[in-house]
Design a protein around this motif. Structure first.
Motif, short mmCIF file in Angstrom:
data_model
loop_
_atom_site.label_atom_id
_atom_site.label_comp_id
_atom_site.label_asym_id
_atom_site.label_seq_id
_atom_site.Cartn_x
_atom_site.Cartn_y
_atom_site.Cartn_z
N ASP A 116 0.83 -1.21 0.00
CA ASP A 116 0.00 0.00 0.00
C ASP A 116 0.87 1.26 0.00
O ASP A 116 0.56 2.23 -0.70
CB ASP A 116 -0.93 0.01 1.21
N LEU A 117 1.95 1.24 0.78
CA LEU A 117 2.83 2.41 0.85
C LEU A 117 3.49 2.69 -0.50
O LEU A 117 3.77 3.85 -0.83
CB LEU A 117 3.88 2.20 1.93
N LEU A 118 3.76 1.63 -1.26
CA LEU A 118 4.36 1.79 -2.58
C LEU A 118 3.32 1.95 -3.69
O LEU A 118 3.67 2.03 -4.86
CB LEU A 118 5.26 0.59 -2.90
N VAL A 254 16.26 4.13 -11.31
CA VAL A 254 16.70 5.16 -10.36
C VAL A 254 15.51 5.85 -9.72
O VAL A 254 15.48 6.07 -8.50
CB VAL A 254 17.61 6.19 -11.07
N ASP A 255 14.49 6.16 -10.53
CA ASP A 255 13.29 6.81 -9.98
C ASP A 255 12.58 5.91 -8.98
O ASP A 255 12.08 6.38 -7.96
CB ASP A 255 12.34 7.20 -11.11
N PHE A 256 12.53 4.61 -9.28
CA PHE A 256 11.87 3.70 -8.35
C PHE A 256 12.63 3.64 -7.03
O PHE A 256 12.02 3.66 -5.96
CB PHE A 256 11.75 2.29 -8.94
N PHE A 257 13.94 3.58 -7.10
CA PHE A 257 14.71 3.50 -5.86
C PHE A 257 14.62 4.80 -5.07
O PHE A 257 14.64 4.78 -3.83
CB PHE A 257 16.17 3.13 -6.15
N ARG A 258 14.49 5.90 -5.74
CA ARG A 258 14.25 7.16 -5.03
C ARG A 258 12.90 7.13 -4.32
O ARG A 258 12.77 7.58 -3.18
CB ARG A 258 14.31 8.33 -6.01
N LYS A 259 11.91 6.57 -5.01
CA LYS A 259 10.58 6.44 -4.41
C LYS A 259 10.64 5.52 -3.19
O LYS A 259 10.03 5.80 -2.15
CB LYS A 259 9.61 5.87 -5.45
N LYS A 261 13.26 4.88 -1.23
CA LYS A 261 13.98 5.56 -0.15
C LYS A 261 13.09 6.60 0.52
O LYS A 261 13.09 6.74 1.75
CB LYS A 261 15.25 6.21 -0.70
N GLU A 262 12.33 7.32 -0.29
CA GLU A 262 11.43 8.33 0.27
C GLU A 262 10.33 7.68 1.09
O GLU A 262 9.97 8.16 2.18
CB GLU A 262 10.84 9.16 -0.87
N THR A 263 9.78 6.58 0.59
CA THR A 263 8.69 5.88 1.29
C THR A 263 9.14 5.38 2.65
O THR A 263 8.40 5.48 3.64
CB THR A 263 8.18 4.70 0.44
N LEU A 264 10.35 4.82 2.72
CA LEU A 264 10.85 4.24 3.96
C LEU A 264 11.67 5.24 4.79
O LEU A 264 12.12 4.91 5.88
CB LEU A 264 11.71 3.01 3.66
N GLU A 330 14.04 -1.08 8.86
CA GLU A 330 13.46 -0.17 7.87
C GLU A 330 12.31 -0.81 7.10
O GLU A 330 11.34 -0.14 6.73
CB GLU A 330 14.55 0.30 6.90
N SER A 331 12.38 -2.11 6.87
CA SER A 331 11.34 -2.80 6.09
C SER A 331 10.13 -3.18 6.93
O SER A 331 9.11 -3.61 6.38
CB SER A 331 11.92 -4.06 5.44
#
Length: 365
Positions: A116-118, A254-259, A261-264, A330-331
């Protein structure tokens, strides 16, 4: 006043203890089930700092994800933090409940919250539970079939995916002869009786068998209820470890990994080499989920996210998938929200506090 037992019943309806792994120690670890609860503190881990927070805010029950007692204690003399926590909890009448791998495996538990967070869509269990289902078959007089069927459903049977009240019904004719000492619902003692009946078949998780059978017997008109229980080899998609879903629109790596990192709210992610293709299908497992790497590859996920991946396990990617290690804490940090939302929904006028103590033992420089 709300009692500890009422809180645990809600938690166990959401994440039954039967779903926990064999090594786990979920459940009520400390406290009296009949104790009145002044409020609940929700945490990932139980530490001395968390207990002090509970005491300061007059909250006499702690709901944690990780059990603070995993193995047997032979002495309790305060020589380590586990023993100190136990002593403090008992001295201050604080109940401690843990919901660990059963929450990981629950259909709407930790991993669904991660999805849900993603904002993942079309989510399903990555590794469904095996050998967890049974089939119940019973035979009911035609006029009572609906009553018995509904009782079975209300007890929890008949769920297949997003459908409930699932059953198969076949009309037929049963025979029996009542002997001495019986009180037959229909027919006469000593005479062979033929009765129009309905054969009702439905499925249920094996851990619910006692509850469902008891409900069936209570609602059944016969003095002796005939029924069969068959073990099933079907995978149970209603519970299992890990989940997989899809982004609404593909993202660059890269955009997904930024998302992510921001989410967590994290600054670093360990990962394998990028594959120069968009990320669409995402598999994940909060906590230590590296054992699911092969499942994620078979499911053709573009990325598999978990909280712990060993060095040699990273080699399993083999340019077929991106493996991402976010850190264990973190997870799983958002499991507090899972428990908080559940308890606030069921006890709207009750004090529920998410712990502000950062219990992550790992620091980054």
């Amino acid at each position: 006043m709300i009692k500890v037992r009422e809180i645990t019943e809600v938690l166990e309806a959401f994440a039954p203890l039967a779903l926990q792994e064999s090594y786990d120690n979920a459940g009520l670890l400390v406290g009296d089930p009949d104790m009145n609860v002044s409020g609940v503190l929700i945490t990932l881990d139980v530490t001395s700092e968390v207990l002090e927070e509970a005491i300061q805010h007059n909250l006499n029950m702690i709901v944690a994800h990780h059990p603070f007692i995993f193995s047997g204690l032979k002495k309790i003399n305060g020589k380590n933090d586990i023993e100190n926590c136990l002593i403090t909890a008992i001295k201050n009448d604080i109940a401690i409940y843990a919901s660990h791998t059963n929450t990981d495996a629950a259909a709407n538990g930790l991993n669904q919250k991660f999805c849900d967070l993603l904002n993942l869509k079309n989510c399903r269990t990555l590794s469904p539970m095996n050998d967890a289902l049974v089939k119940l078959v019973t035979f009911v007089p035609s006029d009572y079939a609906e009553i018995v069927r509904n009782a079975i459903f209300e007890a929890g049977a008949g769920h297949i995916g997003n459908y409930d009240c699932c059953s198969y019904n076949l009309e037929g004719e049963g025979t029996f002869r009542a002997l001495e000492g019986t009180n037959p619902f229909v027919g006469l003692k000593g005479e062979l009786h033929f009765e129009k009946e309905v054969r009702i078949e439905t499925v249920l998780p094996s851990f619910m068998q006692h509850k469902v059978v008891a409900a069936m017997i209570r609602s059944h008109p016969y003095e002796e209820v005939a029924y069969d229980i068959y073990p099933l080899k079907n995978s149970w998609k209603g519970a299992g470890i890990g989940m997989i879903g899809e982004l609404e629109e593909p993202l660059g790596e890269v955009d997904f990994f930024r998302k992510l990192k921001e989410t967590l709210n994290i600054s670093v992610i360990r990962h394998t080499e990028f594959l120069s293709k968009p990320v669409k299908k995402v598999a994940l497992c909060g906590g230590a989920g590296s054992f699911l790497i092969d499942d994620a590859i078979r499911a053709t996920a573009d990325v598999f996210i978990t909280g712990e991946i060993k060095y040699h396990d990273f080699f399993k990617a083999e340019n077929r998938i991106i493996l991402a290690d976010t850190g264990h804490f973190e997870s799983e940090q958002f499991v507090k929200e899972v428990f908080g939302e559940l308890l606030q929904k069921n006890f709207s006028k009750f004090a529920v506090r998410l712990s502000e103590v950062n219990t992550n033992p790992i620091k980054y420089l």
